[in-house]
Scaffold this active site. Structure first.
Site, PDB file in Angstrom:
ATOM      1  N   HIS A   1       0.731  -1.215   0.129  1.00 17.31           N
ATOM      2  CA  HIS A   1       0.008   0.132  -0.098  1.00 17.31           C
ATOM      3  C   HIS A   1       0.979   1.279   0.053  1.00 17.31           C
ATOM      4  CE1 HIS A   1      -2.021  -2.851   2.911  1.00 17.31           C
ATOM      5  NE2 HIS A   1      -2.653  -3.086   1.903  1.00 17.31           N
TER       6      HIS A   1
ATOM      7  N   HIS B   1       0.885   4.569   2.158  1.00 17.47           N
ATOM      8  CA  HIS B   1       0.406   5.101   3.571  1.00 17.47           C
ATOM      9  C   HIS B   1       0.772   6.531   3.563  1.00 17.47           C
ATOM     10  CE1 HIS B   1      -0.015   1.269   5.913  1.00 17.47           C
ATOM     11  NE2 HIS B   1       0.012   0.395   4.658  1.00 17.47           N
TER      12      HIS B   1
ATOM     13  N   HIS C   1      -3.433   3.654   5.950  1.00 12.58           N
ATOM     14  CA  HIS C   1      -3.619   3.715   4.188  1.00 12.58           C
ATOM     15  C   HIS C   1      -3.801   5.324   3.488  1.00 12.58           C
ATOM     16  CE1 HIS C   1      -4.660  -0.636   3.866  1.00 12.58           C
ATOM     17  NE2 HIS C   1      -3.630  -0.472   4.708  1.00 12.58           N
TER      18      HIS C   1
ATOM     19  N   HIS D   1     -11.457   0.538   2.683  1.00 15.34           N
ATOM     20  CA  HIS D   1     -10.192  -0.432   1.960  1.00 15.34           C
ATOM     21  C   HIS D   1     -10.858  -1.471   1.058  1.00 15.34           C
ATOM     22  CE1 HIS D   1      -6.390  -2.644   1.883  1.00 15.34           C
ATOM     23  NE2 HIS D   1      -7.343  -3.574   2.233  1.00 15.34           N
TER      24      HIS D   1
ATOM     25  N   HIS E   1      -9.405   3.006  -0.973  1.00 18.14           N
ATOM     26  CA  HIS E   1      -8.273   3.992  -0.606  1.00 18.14           C
ATOM     27  C   HIS E   1      -7.436   4.226  -1.793  1.00 18.14           C
ATOM     28  CE1 HIS E   1      -8.538   1.965   3.896  1.00 18.14           C
ATOM     29  NE2 HIS E   1      -9.642   2.963   3.668  1.00 18.14           N
TER      30      HIS E   1
ATOM     31  N   ASP F   1      -4.416   1.810  -1.933  1.00 16.93           N
ATOM     32  CA  ASP F   1      -4.625   0.296  -2.253  1.00 16.93           C
ATOM     33  C   ASP F   1      -4.129  -0.222  -3.161  1.00 16.93           C
ATOM     34  OD1 ASP F   1      -5.910   0.223   0.256  1.00 16.93           O
ATOM     35  OD2 ASP F   1      -8.079   0.290  -0.765  1.00 16.93           O
TER      36      ASP F   1
ATOM     37  N   HIS G   1       3.699  -5.377   3.664  1.00 17.22           N
ATOM     38  CA  HIS G   1       3.317  -6.180   4.928  1.00 17.22           C
ATOM     39  C   HIS G   1       3.724  -7.672   4.858  1.00 17.22           C
ATOM     40  CE1 HIS G   1       0.501  -3.042   6.596  1.00 17.22           C
ATOM     41  NE2 HIS G   1       0.426  -2.676   5.184  1.00 17.22           N
TER      42      HIS G   1
ATOM     43  N   ARG H   1       4.309  -4.251   9.364  1.00 20.85           N
ATOM     44  CA  ARG H   1       5.099  -3.828   8.378  1.00 20.85           C
ATOM     45  C   ARG H   1       6.516  -4.141   8.218  1.00 20.85           C
ATOM     46  NH1 ARG H   1       2.040   2.122   9.290  1.00 20.85           N
ATOM     47  NH2 ARG H   1       0.020   1.161   9.440  1.00 20.85           N
TER      48      ARG H   1
HETATM   49 CU    CU Z   1      -0.279  -1.112   4.360  1.00 23.17          CU
HETATM   50 ZN    ZN Z   2      -6.646   0.454   2.006  1.00 24.31          ZN
END
Ligand code: CU
Ligand code: ZN
Length: 181
Positions: A79, A81, A97, A105, A114, A117, A154, A171
C-alpha cells in the site's frame, strides 16, 4: 467608460504575459507536472525486504512497477500509506493507508478504495517479487498526489476486505515516494 476599462484590462494582461520569460514559463510547466516517482524499499527492524517501486504517469493512470527481494514466499499486502515518515522501527510512523477521499479499504481495480490500495505483491519460492500494473486511481500530481508519502510492504496477505487495513499484519518494509527523473 466601458471601453476604457477594456483597454486597461487588455494592457494589464499583456503586461503580465510579457513579465514572464520563456525560461520562467518552462519552469512553471515543469513544476506543474510530476511524471515519475520512486520509492526505495528498506526493511523495518528485524526484517529483510529490499527493492524499488517506480511510478510513471501514463494515459490511463499511474504505472506501478515493483521489484522486491528477500521476502517470504507468497502474497504480501502492498500500500501507499499517508506519511512519508519512516523514522519508526516498525513503520508505524507512516500512518494508515493513504485515503484522501474518505473511502473504504479495497483493491486497486475497485471504484471505492483507498487511493493507496495496491493490493498484494507475490513473492516466488526465492523470495523475489515483481509487480507491474496500471493503477487507474493513483495520482502523481495535485491534491491527491502520492509523492511525499510512503510505500509499505506487509508480512501477510491483504484480504482486500477487512477494514481499514486488509489485515495484512506487521510492516516489514517501507520507502518514501520521491520525485524521479
Ligand atoms: Cu499497508
Ligand atoms: Zn486500504
Amino acid at each position: 467608460m466601458k471601453r476604457v476599462t477594456f483597454v486597461i484590462a487588455v494592457a494589464a494582461i499583456l503586461a503580465g504575459t510579457q513579465s514572464l520569460t520563456a525560461q520562467e514559463k518552462h519552469e512553471m510547466h515543469l513544476k506543474a507536472s510530476i511524471n515519475h516517482a520512486i520509492a526505495v524499499i528498506v526493511p523495518t527492524k528485524g526484517n529483510s525486504v529490499r527493492g524499488t517501486v517506480t511510478f510513471e504517469a501514463v494515459e490511463r493512470g499511474v504505472r506501478v512497477v515493483a521489484d522486491l527481494t528477500r521476502l517470504t514466499p507468497g502474497k504480501h499486502g502492498f500500500h501507499v500509506h499517508e506519511f512519508g515518515d519512516i523514522s519508526s522501527d516498525d513503520g508505524s510512523s507512516a500512518g494508515g493507508h493513504f485515503n484522501p477521499m474518505g473511502m473504504v479499504h479495497s483493491m486497486p481495480m475497485s471504484d471505492k478504495r483507498h487511493a493507496g490500495d495496491m493490493g498484494n505483491i507475490e513473492a516466488d519460492e526465492h523470495g523475489i517479487a515483481h509487480l507491474d500494473y496500471v493503477d487507474p486511481a493513483m495520482k502523481l500530481d495535485g491534491d491527491y498526489s502520492i509523492v511525499g508519502r510512503a510505500v509499505i510492504v506487509h508480512e501477510k496477505e491483504d484480504d482486500l476486505k477487512t477494514q481499514p487495513t486488509g489485515n495484512a499484519g506487521p510492516r516489514i518494509g517501507c520507502g518514501v515516494i520521491g520525485i524521479a527523473k
